[in-house]
Design a protein around this motif. Structure first.
Motif, PDB file in Angstrom:
ATOM      1  N   ILE A   1       0.826  -1.207   0.056  1.00 54.35           N
ATOM      2  CA  ILE A   1       0.088  -0.045  -0.085  1.00 54.35           C
ATOM      3  C   ILE A   1       0.791   1.245  -0.008  1.00 54.35           C
TER       4      ILE A   1
ATOM      5  N   MET B   1      -8.090  -6.932  -2.376  1.00 49.53           N
ATOM      6  CA  MET B   1      -8.974  -6.028  -3.154  1.00 49.53           C
ATOM      7  C   MET B   1      -9.270  -4.889  -2.137  1.00 49.53           C
ATOM      8  N   VAL B   2      -9.316  -5.108  -0.789  1.00 51.61           N
ATOM      9  CA  VAL B   2      -9.562  -3.913   0.051  1.00 51.61           C
ATOM     10  C   VAL B   2      -8.295  -3.128   0.052  1.00 51.61           C
ATOM     11  N   ALA B   3      -6.853  -3.683   0.153  1.00 53.56           N
ATOM     12  CA  ALA B   3      -5.696  -3.045   0.243  1.00 53.56           C
ATOM     13  C   ALA B   3      -5.371  -2.099  -0.981  1.00 53.56           C
TER      14      ALA B   3
ATOM     15  N   ILE C   1      -7.590  -0.929  -2.771  1.00 54.30           N
ATOM     16  CA  ILE C   1      -8.568   0.448  -2.720  1.00 54.30           C
ATOM     17  C   ILE C   1      -8.066   1.388  -1.837  1.00 54.30           C
ATOM     18  N   VAL C   2      -7.235   1.225  -0.686  1.00 52.28           N
ATOM     19  CA  VAL C   2      -6.521   2.350   0.086  1.00 52.28           C
ATOM     20  C   VAL C   2      -5.705   2.449  -0.672  1.00 52.28           C
TER      21      VAL C   2
END
Lengths: 90, 90
Positions: free
Chosen positions: B13, B31-33, B35-36
């Motif tokens: 990230i 997927m979440v990482a 987005i960040v």
């Protein structure tokens, strides 16, 4: 010069001052900032070795994860709502 | 010793490696990482003078703000859903 509806709100997050510019009410911006501040402090208690930068990034990861779950719940409910609406029309 | 269902996923990230421990699938965590990471890069383009720490905090603020809006939509829909369910029962 008009500044449209944008407000400027000073908030303290994890000991650092930020000026948040947005169309939301200052009270709403303070509420949102308080959540981030609180979540960073909670994560620091669990993981005291993380530096501020990592704390902030991992707080963002946790919140995106919760957002994704809520989004999925919301879409399921929207589908259910539409389906039941259609059944009533039959 | 059993490790229950927790997975350990390496993610990048904003140029920094993180090991995310969680019960979610590694594909979901990536997927979440992503987005960040994407949100931090977008904010950096708008505000190149922000340091990484502030970028991460303000990204978290933006996401909490969106979470609060979605939560409000979701609760309204839940109320509407309940209300219509009750009307059918009458």
């Amino acid at each position: 010069v008009s500044q449209s509806k944008k407000s400027r709100t000073n908030v303290d997050i994890y000991g650092q001052m930020y000026v948040i510019v947005g169309e939301e009410e200052p009270s709403h911006i303070r509420m949102v900032a308080n959540i981030v501040d609180k979540r960073m402090k909670e994560l620091n208690e669990i993981n005291p070795s993380l530096d501020t930068n990592k704390l902030a990034v991992l707080t963002a990861v946790n919140i995106v994860n919760e957002y994704a779950k809520l989004k999925s719940d919301h879409e399921n409910l929207l589908q259910k709502h539409k389906r039941e609406g259609q059944e009533e029309d039959d």
